[in-house]
Write an enzyme that holds these catalytic residues in place. Sequence first.
Site, PDB file in Angstrom:
ATOM      1  N   LEU A   3      14.286  -4.958 -41.660  1.00  0.00           N
ATOM      2  CA  LEU A   3      14.876  -4.494 -42.909  1.00  0.00           C
ATOM      3  C   LEU A   3      13.847  -4.495 -44.019  1.00  0.00           C
ATOM      4  O   LEU A   3      13.757  -3.543 -44.802  1.00  0.00           O
ATOM      5  CB  LEU A   3      16.067  -5.364 -43.285  1.00  0.00           C
ATOM      6  CG  LEU A   3      17.289  -5.179 -42.395  1.00  0.00           C
ATOM      7  CD1 LEU A   3      18.441  -5.985 -42.931  1.00  0.00           C
ATOM      8  CD2 LEU A   3      17.679  -3.715 -42.286  1.00  0.00           C
ATOM      9  N   GLY A  42      10.323  -4.592 -43.828  1.00  0.00           N
ATOM     10  CA  GLY A  42       9.204  -3.682 -43.580  1.00  0.00           C
ATOM     11  C   GLY A  42       9.651  -2.232 -43.471  1.00  0.00           C
ATOM     12  O   GLY A  42       9.006  -1.328 -44.014  1.00  0.00           O
ATOM     13  N   HIS A  95      21.972 -23.119 -37.656  1.00  0.00           N
ATOM     14  CA  HIS A  95      23.254 -22.445 -37.827  1.00  0.00           C
ATOM     15  C   HIS A  95      24.341 -23.179 -37.054  1.00  0.00           C
ATOM     16  O   HIS A  95      24.155 -23.507 -35.891  1.00  0.00           O
ATOM     17  CB  HIS A  95      23.130 -21.001 -37.328  1.00  0.00           C
ATOM     18  CG  HIS A  95      24.243 -20.118 -37.777  1.00  0.00           C
ATOM     19  ND1 HIS A  95      25.523 -20.281 -37.329  1.00  0.00           N
ATOM     20  CD2 HIS A  95      24.266 -19.080 -38.637  1.00  0.00           C
ATOM     21  CE1 HIS A  95      26.296 -19.356 -37.902  1.00  0.00           C
ATOM     22  NE2 HIS A  95      25.557 -18.626 -38.699  1.00  0.00           N
ATOM     23  N   SER A 150      28.739 -15.240 -35.009  1.00  0.00           N
ATOM     24  CA  SER A 150      28.678 -15.033 -36.458  1.00  0.00           C
ATOM     25  C   SER A 150      29.527 -16.014 -37.252  1.00  0.00           C
ATOM     26  O   SER A 150      30.638 -16.373 -36.875  1.00  0.00           O
ATOM     27  CB  SER A 150      29.139 -13.620 -36.798  1.00  0.00           C
ATOM     28  OG  SER A 150      29.378 -13.535 -38.181  1.00  0.00           O
ATOM     29  N   ARG A 201      26.190 -23.580 -44.274  1.00  0.00           N
ATOM     30  CA  ARG A 201      25.723 -23.848 -42.916  1.00  0.00           C
ATOM     31  C   ARG A 201      25.152 -25.238 -42.718  1.00  0.00           C
ATOM     32  O   ARG A 201      25.409 -25.884 -41.701  1.00  0.00           O
ATOM     33  CB  ARG A 201      24.638 -22.835 -42.587  1.00  0.00           C
ATOM     34  CG  ARG A 201      25.236 -21.478 -42.490  1.00  0.00           C
ATOM     35  CD  ARG A 201      24.194 -20.447 -42.302  1.00  0.00           C
ATOM     36  NE  ARG A 201      24.881 -19.181 -42.101  1.00  0.00           N
ATOM     37  CZ  ARG A 201      24.281 -18.023 -42.003  1.00  0.00           C
ATOM     38  NH1 ARG A 201      22.971 -17.958 -42.100  1.00  0.00           N
ATOM     39  NH2 ARG A 201      24.975 -16.934 -41.810  1.00  0.00           N
TER      40      ARG A 201
HETATM   41  C1  FAD Z   1      21.248 -13.541 -34.537  1.00  0.00           C
HETATM   42  C2  FAD Z   1      21.031 -13.390 -36.016  1.00  0.00           C
HETATM   43  C3  FAD Z   1      22.089 -13.019 -36.846  1.00  0.00           C
HETATM   44  C4  FAD Z   1      21.906 -12.877 -38.219  1.00  0.00           C
HETATM   45  N1  FAD Z   1      22.968 -12.489 -38.994  1.00  0.00           N
HETATM   46  C5  FAD Z   1      22.766 -12.292 -40.325  1.00  0.00           C
HETATM   47  C6  FAD Z   1      23.825 -11.806 -41.153  1.00  0.00           C
HETATM   48  O1  FAD Z   1      24.926 -11.562 -40.689  1.00  0.00           O
HETATM   49  N2  FAD Z   1      23.578 -11.609 -42.466  1.00  0.00           N
HETATM   50  C7  FAD Z   1      22.353 -11.848 -43.007  1.00  0.00           C
HETATM   51  O2  FAD Z   1      22.181 -11.625 -44.195  1.00  0.00           O
HETATM   52  N3  FAD Z   1      21.335 -12.293 -42.245  1.00  0.00           N
HETATM   53  C8  FAD Z   1      21.495 -12.521 -40.917  1.00  0.00           C
HETATM   54  N4  FAD Z   1      20.458 -12.967 -40.148  1.00  0.00           N
HETATM   55  C9  FAD Z   1      19.134 -13.114 -40.749  1.00  0.00           C
HETATM   56  C10 FAD Z   1      18.467 -11.760 -40.899  1.00  0.00           C
HETATM   57  O3  FAD Z   1      18.833 -10.925 -39.825  1.00  0.00           O
HETATM   58  C11 FAD Z   1      16.964 -11.843 -40.927  1.00  0.00           C
HETATM   59  O4  FAD Z   1      16.548 -12.848 -41.783  1.00  0.00           O
HETATM   60  C12 FAD Z   1      16.359 -10.549 -41.408  1.00  0.00           C
HETATM   61  O5  FAD Z   1      16.891  -9.468 -40.703  1.00  0.00           O
HETATM   62  C13 FAD Z   1      14.872 -10.554 -41.304  1.00  0.00           C
HETATM   63  O6  FAD Z   1      14.367  -9.283 -41.599  1.00  0.00           O
HETATM   64  P1  FAD Z   1      12.829  -9.042 -41.719  1.00  0.00           P
HETATM   65  O7  FAD Z   1      12.658  -7.612 -42.007  1.00  0.00           O
HETATM   66  O8  FAD Z   1      12.243 -10.022 -42.659  1.00  0.00           O
HETATM   67  O9  FAD Z   1      12.226  -9.414 -40.272  1.00  0.00           O
HETATM   68  P2  FAD Z   1      12.531  -8.833 -38.806  1.00  0.00           P
HETATM   69  O10 FAD Z   1      13.688  -7.966 -38.735  1.00  0.00           O
HETATM   70  O11 FAD Z   1      12.457 -10.004 -37.882  1.00  0.00           O
HETATM   71  O12 FAD Z   1      11.287  -7.901 -38.522  1.00  0.00           O
HETATM   72  C14 FAD Z   1      10.024  -8.391 -38.224  1.00  0.00           C
HETATM   73  C15 FAD Z   1       9.135  -7.224 -37.926  1.00  0.00           C
HETATM   74  O13 FAD Z   1       7.786  -7.660 -37.907  1.00  0.00           O
HETATM   75  C16 FAD Z   1       7.142  -7.195 -36.752  1.00  0.00           C
HETATM   76  N5  FAD Z   1       6.088  -8.152 -36.446  1.00  0.00           N
HETATM   77  C17 FAD Z   1       6.152  -9.507 -36.400  1.00  0.00           C
HETATM   78  N6  FAD Z   1       4.946 -10.023 -36.150  1.00  0.00           N
HETATM   79  C18 FAD Z   1       4.100  -8.982 -36.039  1.00  0.00           C
HETATM   80  C19 FAD Z   1       2.702  -8.874 -35.791  1.00  0.00           C
HETATM   81  N7  FAD Z   1       1.935  -9.942 -35.635  1.00  0.00           N
HETATM   82  N8  FAD Z   1       2.172  -7.640 -35.723  1.00  0.00           N
HETATM   83  C20 FAD Z   1       2.939  -6.527 -35.909  1.00  0.00           C
HETATM   84  N9  FAD Z   1       4.235  -6.580 -36.174  1.00  0.00           N
HETATM   85  C21 FAD Z   1       4.807  -7.798 -36.227  1.00  0.00           C
HETATM   86  C22 FAD Z   1       8.212  -7.056 -35.729  1.00  0.00           C
HETATM   87  O14 FAD Z   1       7.816  -6.144 -34.752  1.00  0.00           O
HETATM   88  C23 FAD Z   1       9.373  -6.562 -36.583  1.00  0.00           C
HETATM   89  O15 FAD Z   1       9.273  -5.169 -36.738  1.00  0.00           O
HETATM   90  C24 FAD Z   1      20.638 -13.122 -38.773  1.00  0.00           C
HETATM   91  C25 FAD Z   1      19.580 -13.500 -37.952  1.00  0.00           C
HETATM   92  C26 FAD Z   1      19.773 -13.657 -36.586  1.00  0.00           C
HETATM   93  C27 FAD Z   1      18.607 -14.099 -35.748  1.00  0.00           C
END
Ligand code: FAD
Lengths: 643, 249
Positions: free
Chosen positions: A45, A47, A268, A286, A332
């Site tokens: 989300l 990136g 959680h 959830s 939580r």
């Molecule tokens: C099971 C689960 C349920 C959840 N439910 C909720 C919810 O209902 N509501 C809520 O608000 N939050 C929820 N969360 C939390 C939320 O989903 C995450 O905190 C959030 O989506 C993280 O988004 P992000 O873009 O920061 O990282 P991510 O979506 O984890 O993306 C990381 C990106 O970085 C890339 N990446 C990582 N390391 C490297 C590297 N070294 N080189 C190149 N690329 C790399 C990956 O390929 C990926 O594209 C939940 C989390 C989980 C695990």
Amino acid sequence: MAFQLDPKIPSGPLEEKWTKHRFDMKLVNPANKRKFRIIVIGSGLAGGAAAASLGELGYNVDCFCFQDSSRRAHSIAAQGGINAAKNYPNDGDSIWRLFYDTIKGGDYRAREANVYRLAEVSNNIIDQCVAQGVPFAREYGGLLDNRSFGGAQVSRTFYARGQTGQQLLLGAYQSLQRQVARGSVTMHVRSEMLDVVVVDGHARGIIVRNLITGEITRHAGDAVLICSGGYGNVFYLSTNAMGSNVTAAMRAHKRGAGFANPCFTQIHPTCIPVSSEHQSKLTLMSESLRNDGRVWVPKKAGDNRAPNDIPEDERDYYLERRYPSFGNLVPRDVASRAAKERCDAGFGVGATKLAVYLDFKDAIERLGEDVIRARYGNLFQMYEKITAENPYKVPMRIFPAVHYTMGGLWVDYNLMTTVPGLFALGEANFSDHGANRLGASALMQGLADGYFVAPYTVGDYLARHGSLQAKDKVKTDHPAFDEAEKGVRDRLQKLMSIQGKQSVDSFHKKLGLLLWNHCGMGRTREGLEKALSEIPRLREEFWQDVRIPGEANEFNPELEKAGRVAEFFDFAETMCLDALNREESCGGHFREEHQTEEGEALRHDDEFAYAAVWEYKGEGQKPDLSKEKLEFENVKLTTRSYK
Amino acid sequence: MKITLHVWRQKNATSKGGMETYVVDGVSADMSFLEMLDMLNEQLIAEGKEPIAFDHDCREGICGTCSLMINGVAHGPDSGTTTCQLHMRSFQDGDAIHIEPWRSRAFPVIRDLVVDRSAFDRIIQAGGFISINAGGAQDANNLPIPKPDSDAAMDAAACIGCGACVASCPNGSAMLFVAAKIGHLAHLPQGQPERAMRARNMVAQMDAEGFGACSNHYECEAVCPKEIPVKFIAKMNRDFMKASLCSES
Ligand SMILES: Cc1cc2nc3c(=O)[nH]c(=O)nc-3n(C[C@H](O)[C@H](O)[C@H](O)COP(=O)(O)OP(=O)(O)OC[C@H]3O[C@@H](n4cnc5c(N)ncnc54)[C@H](O)[C@@H]3O)c2cc1C
Ligand code: FES
């Protein structure tokens, strides 16, 4: 030398800071935007939204992810929902209340100005997502539906069945692919960033390994955005995807970016309990389930009867008992600790006794099975697939699991780390959730950072520090790239040459268990010191005895994992050190020495109302601690009470 | 449980692959299918052999990364289930299981069980989006959407892009994947302005990627882990026809 931490909080009243700051920021002229190249690591989300939005503005963007498609980032797995202060249900919500709930939910360890901005842009996110075609749940009148989540007494959570993260990510992914088609974004899939390149103190590029061919490439840019997600997998077992890692953040840290509050990890409360030693990951149920499910354990310790044979008056609905006003919807950290307390005291259920019940019987009687199926059908189905039990008939068994990490790279109000030109967005930064994140707030933060904050603040940085002339730009033949690439190659070579006896996973499991036992739900000085003496020993063993089959110049998942585990080892030490330093209990960080007589977390605001920011000092060296004092001008620090 | 596995091994895209046989002992019914493969890989690593490469990430049925033809069925014997959600309790002690990668001209093998599905991203690039930039959207509730429409959009949007539909289709057609995206956006008012162009461009890209045509076998619906119905294909065909007629006039 400690960091000079300037959070760059704009002056003026809280409500006007972001508006004023947007005006004060410098702009890049539209025709000049294409002269800048921005590197985005991650397509979740944070990136995905940032890369798409920057591309829309006209910048050149290179976006990287390790999965085979940008649509598969772990944001996809979020189930429950996303918060916004729309107040559509007319139940008393407002930007101010969302701000207040988030600061309080974070146990007063987040920066007011950032959190207020988050609440302020939350409404734009919902508008944006609906315009993209995100199919949020609706009522029969055609308007958007809301539900409630832990830590709030209003219904402000928007959702798309149990697949909110998937739908939001697909929205961002589609926008991103649209920019790929336009040529403004180049997407690099199956690519892992292995180092940041810093020139004259500014981030100017990265080193990447192509995961299919093993090829190492250099990428230069005018700014680098780390959007690589959280580090929950340091515990091995977590609700994160198998590939989630700390490598990108850790490499940034090793290049000078401060790492803030690494000990703030979220456990959680509602996950499917561990069933065997072969378990590779944990599955979240959830939090929205706590809207209708009631948590209980038998009143008698060691009661082995089947749940449905235990009569009503022999059940202890301990959350409703301890916290009558929030009941099953306490935040939580509180719910997780309460479950641990019951299990430690011998009231746990199921074969391992490390579980409590989440029961839908009353809700099904009140609303009917169809309503419950409409609300949670896919979650119930997921539960049944894993456990072979039918939750419509038998209460779910749940137990806390590592889920989210509030700590992350330290950033200022502009989301810039201590390295100029190096930004951190989403779960990878530390900024908005303090010591505990409220449900449905991570999706909000990732999209806020990506759609509505970084496009402005990165532009401001470029307008001030970027060079427009091609001749002034850092190129990939710069010595800093030589040095970084050599470091990456040497490290891969070293890993491949060990040829020991133990698999990467076996080390990861040992590290994870050590951390779960000593830096998990309950922490003590003694346990943390033990972990701190064990980690270097285990790391040493890893570097002597890990076995990685195959070659470095081919598709090699074992090598990928080894590189990630190596970074987890280095990171784990800082995390334990941070937990040891923080002599208080707050949010997800519970130091057993610091609790009230009733077993609630005991904060020490006069000593610890700061963000602990660690500076990397080299392998095996103790990192330096700097502190960003948190000023609370708009909320009064109180003991969090959900009674 | 003791399980015999016949697994497709292929070093890289250009080398010739073949089936190899392995035996895993001590498998428990509660293990997931991929945990069983983890166990085999640990065994192979201990024996100094190369582990089997397979794609996976979330291990909870949502990211669409895992694949695998299991005994000839995409994602294995359980319906509405991805490979990572499949548990060993669906098998019996002494079973022999054949594991192969997705097979399709448009999904070349990278190694062992891992294939290249980037064609799907290119189909989305051709038009699987609504053209709106960040900022400036109107209030989300200004445009009510009837619940049945929004529910239908969600039914289609549930697609995880795993490619099982392609792998199971005798023609290697990607119709269900493409129809799901077109159906998602076509059920929403926001998706209307670009509706015709979207159908035309996405279908053209699908053809260019080398996916086959649909001849109504409906194997795709049977294996889809998200149970996306083939009715979306019929709807897409209507959109596509309309778009072709309009563009000719
Ligand atoms: C099971 C689960 C349920 C959840 N439910 C909720 C919810 O209902 N509501 C809520 O608000 N939050 C929820 N969360 C939390 C939320 O989903 C995450 O905190 C959030 O989506 C993280 O988004 P992000 O873009 O920061 O990282 P991510 O979506 O984890 O993306 C990381 C990106 O970085 C890339 N990446 C990582 N390391 C490297 C590297 N070294 N080189 C190149 N690329 C790399 C990956 O390929 C990926 O594209 C939940 C989390 C989980 C695990
Ligand atoms: S690994 Fe994500 S769907 Fe199977």
